[in-house]
Design a protein around this motif. Structure first.
Motif, PDB file in Angstrom:
ATOM      1  N   GLY A 146      -5.230  17.074   2.707  1.00  0.00           N
ATOM      2  CA  GLY A 146      -4.127  16.666   3.556  1.00  0.00           C
ATOM      3  C   GLY A 146      -3.227  15.594   2.960  1.00  0.00           C
ATOM      4  O   GLY A 146      -2.334  15.090   3.634  1.00  0.00           O
ATOM      5  N   ALA A 147      -3.434  15.233   1.695  1.00  0.00           N
ATOM      6  CA  ALA A 147      -2.628  14.190   1.058  1.00  0.00           C
ATOM      7  C   ALA A 147      -1.263  14.719   0.636  1.00  0.00           C
ATOM      8  O   ALA A 147      -1.074  15.915   0.439  1.00  0.00           O
ATOM      9  N   THR A 148      -0.314  13.808   0.512  1.00  0.00           N
ATOM     10  CA  THR A 148       0.986  14.129  -0.074  1.00  0.00           C
ATOM     11  C   THR A 148       1.153  13.270  -1.316  1.00  0.00           C
ATOM     12  O   THR A 148       0.586  12.174  -1.414  1.00  0.00           O
TER      13      THR A 148
ATOM     14  N   ARG B 117      -0.384   9.552  -0.656  1.00  0.00           N
ATOM     15  CA  ARG B 117      -0.551   9.145   0.732  1.00  0.00           C
ATOM     16  C   ARG B 117      -1.627  10.038   1.333  1.00  0.00           C
ATOM     17  O   ARG B 117      -1.438  11.246   1.466  1.00  0.00           O
ATOM     18  N   LEU B 118      -2.737   9.424   1.683  1.00  0.00           N
ATOM     19  CA  LEU B 118      -3.892  10.172   2.162  1.00  0.00           C
ATOM     20  C   LEU B 118      -3.768  10.494   3.644  1.00  0.00           C
ATOM     21  O   LEU B 118      -3.024   9.836   4.383  1.00  0.00           O
ATOM     22  N   ALA B 119      -4.497  11.500   4.077  1.00  0.00           N
ATOM     23  CA  ALA B 119      -4.431  11.958   5.470  1.00  0.00           C
ATOM     24  C   ALA B 119      -4.845  10.859   6.450  1.00  0.00           C
ATOM     25  O   ALA B 119      -4.350  10.814   7.574  1.00  0.00           O
ATOM     26  N   ASN B 120      -5.724   9.955   6.040  1.00  0.00           N
ATOM     27  CA  ASN B 120      -6.158   8.855   6.915  1.00  0.00           C
ATOM     28  C   ASN B 120      -5.206   7.661   6.838  1.00  0.00           C
ATOM     29  O   ASN B 120      -5.524   6.583   7.317  1.00  0.00           O
ATOM     30  N   HIS B 121      -4.059   7.848   6.196  1.00  0.00           N
ATOM     31  CA  HIS B 121      -2.989   6.858   6.056  1.00  0.00           C
ATOM     32  C   HIS B 121      -3.294   5.775   5.021  1.00  0.00           C
ATOM     33  O   HIS B 121      -2.543   4.804   4.914  1.00  0.00           O
ATOM     34  N   ASP B 122      -4.371   5.908   4.265  1.00  0.00           N
ATOM     35  CA  ASP B 122      -4.608   5.025   3.135  1.00  0.00           C
ATOM     36  C   ASP B 122      -3.643   5.414   2.020  1.00  0.00           C
ATOM     37  O   ASP B 122      -2.999   6.468   2.072  1.00  0.00           O
ATOM     38  N   TRP B 123      -3.536   4.574   0.995  1.00  0.00           N
ATOM     39  CA  TRP B 123      -2.574   4.791  -0.080  1.00  0.00           C
ATOM     40  C   TRP B 123      -3.245   4.540  -1.419  1.00  0.00           C
ATOM     41  O   TRP B 123      -3.975   3.558  -1.589  1.00  0.00           O
ATOM     42  N   LEU B 124      -3.016   5.448  -2.347  1.00  0.00           N
ATOM     43  CA  LEU B 124      -3.543   5.326  -3.705  1.00  0.00           C
ATOM     44  C   LEU B 124      -2.377   5.415  -4.672  1.00  0.00           C
ATOM     45  O   LEU B 124      -1.496   6.267  -4.516  1.00  0.00           O
ATOM     46  N   PHE B 125      -2.354   4.538  -5.652  1.00  0.00           N
ATOM     47  CA  PHE B 125      -1.321   4.577  -6.685  1.00  0.00           C
ATOM     48  C   PHE B 125      -2.005   4.535  -8.040  1.00  0.00           C
ATOM     49  O   PHE B 125      -2.885   3.703  -8.278  1.00  0.00           O
ATOM     50  N   LEU B 126      -1.605   5.448  -8.929  1.00  0.00           N
ATOM     51  CA  LEU B 126      -2.150   5.532 -10.275  1.00  0.00           C
ATOM     52  C   LEU B 126      -1.009   5.443 -11.277  1.00  0.00           C
ATOM     53  O   LEU B 126       0.054   6.028 -11.069  1.00  0.00           O
ATOM     54  N   SER B 127      -1.244   4.723 -12.378  1.00  0.00           N
ATOM     55  CA  SER B 127      -0.209   4.584 -13.400  1.00  0.00           C
ATOM     56  C   SER B 127      -0.854   4.431 -14.768  1.00  0.00           C
ATOM     57  O   SER B 127      -1.909   3.812 -14.903  1.00  0.00           O
ATOM     58  N   ASP B 128      -0.179   4.999 -15.778  1.00  0.00           N
ATOM     59  CA  ASP B 128      -0.629   4.805 -17.152  1.00  0.00           C
ATOM     60  C   ASP B 128       0.210   3.738 -17.854  1.00  0.00           C
ATOM     61  O   ASP B 128       0.110   3.531 -19.039  1.00  0.00           O
ATOM     62  N   GLU B 129       1.037   3.025 -17.097  1.00  0.00           N
ATOM     63  CA  GLU B 129       1.888   1.971 -17.651  1.00  0.00           C
ATOM     64  C   GLU B 129       1.237   0.610 -17.504  1.00  0.00           C
ATOM     65  O   GLU B 129       0.396   0.389 -16.656  1.00  0.00           O
ATOM     66  N   SER B 130       1.678  -0.307 -18.337  1.00  0.00           N
ATOM     67  CA  SER B 130       1.316  -1.707 -18.176  1.00  0.00           C
ATOM     68  C   SER B 130       2.570  -2.525 -18.441  1.00  0.00           C
ATOM     69  O   SER B 130       3.526  -2.029 -19.034  1.00  0.00           O
ATOM     70  N   LEU B 131       2.562  -3.751 -17.987  1.00  0.00           N
ATOM     71  CA  LEU B 131       3.730  -4.594 -18.220  1.00  0.00           C
ATOM     72  C   LEU B 131       3.879  -4.867 -19.709  1.00  0.00           C
ATOM     73  O   LEU B 131       2.895  -5.158 -20.388  1.00  0.00           O
TER      74      LEU B 131
END
Length: 133
Positions: free
Chosen positions: A78-80, A105-119
């Protein structure tokens, strides 16, 4: 006559939208064993988990992030998905910066962000100077 049937569970094909591009990026990172930075937040607060790890398993229903000796299991049903930069703030909220990656954006309204970048080093030096008392 043929008909195209698209399941609501599957992310759209790459290029069709940011959701399709985001799913393709996740698959690419998982296949290459890419080291990623991640942020996981609960919708009602109380938990913000950050770290670095690799996408160990990835299906339409769930993902596992291997972060050192521990694993984070995330239900994706159910995530987008959204590819592109996300806005982050420094701890003192005086500065902000964009980080490219994939937001989930997870179905339970939690949020996950993934990135391969660094400052970049220059950006990090400026950030540290601003954070020092």
């Amino acid at each position: 006559m043929s008909a195209l049937i698209v399941s609501k569970r599957l992310p759209e094909p790459a290029g069709a939208s940011s959701q399709g591009a985001a799913w393709q990026q996740l698959l690419h990172w998982q296949e290459n064993g890419q080291q990623l930075a991640f942020v996981y937040t609960r919708s009602l607060g109380g938990l913000i988990h950050t770290g670095q790890g690799k996408l160990d398993q990835l299906t339409l229903d769930a993902a596992t992030i291997e972060a050192g000796a521990s694993k984070l299991y995330i239900v994706l049903a159910g995530a987008t998905y959204e590819a592109g930069p996300q806005l982050f703030f420094t701890p003192n909220l005086l500065s902000r910066f964009h980080v490219n990656g994939v937001a989930v954006r997870l179905a339970n309204h939690d949020w996950l962000f993934l990135s391969d970048e660094s400052l970049p080093a220059i950006g990090m030096e400026n950030l540290q100077k601003r954070l020092e008392p």
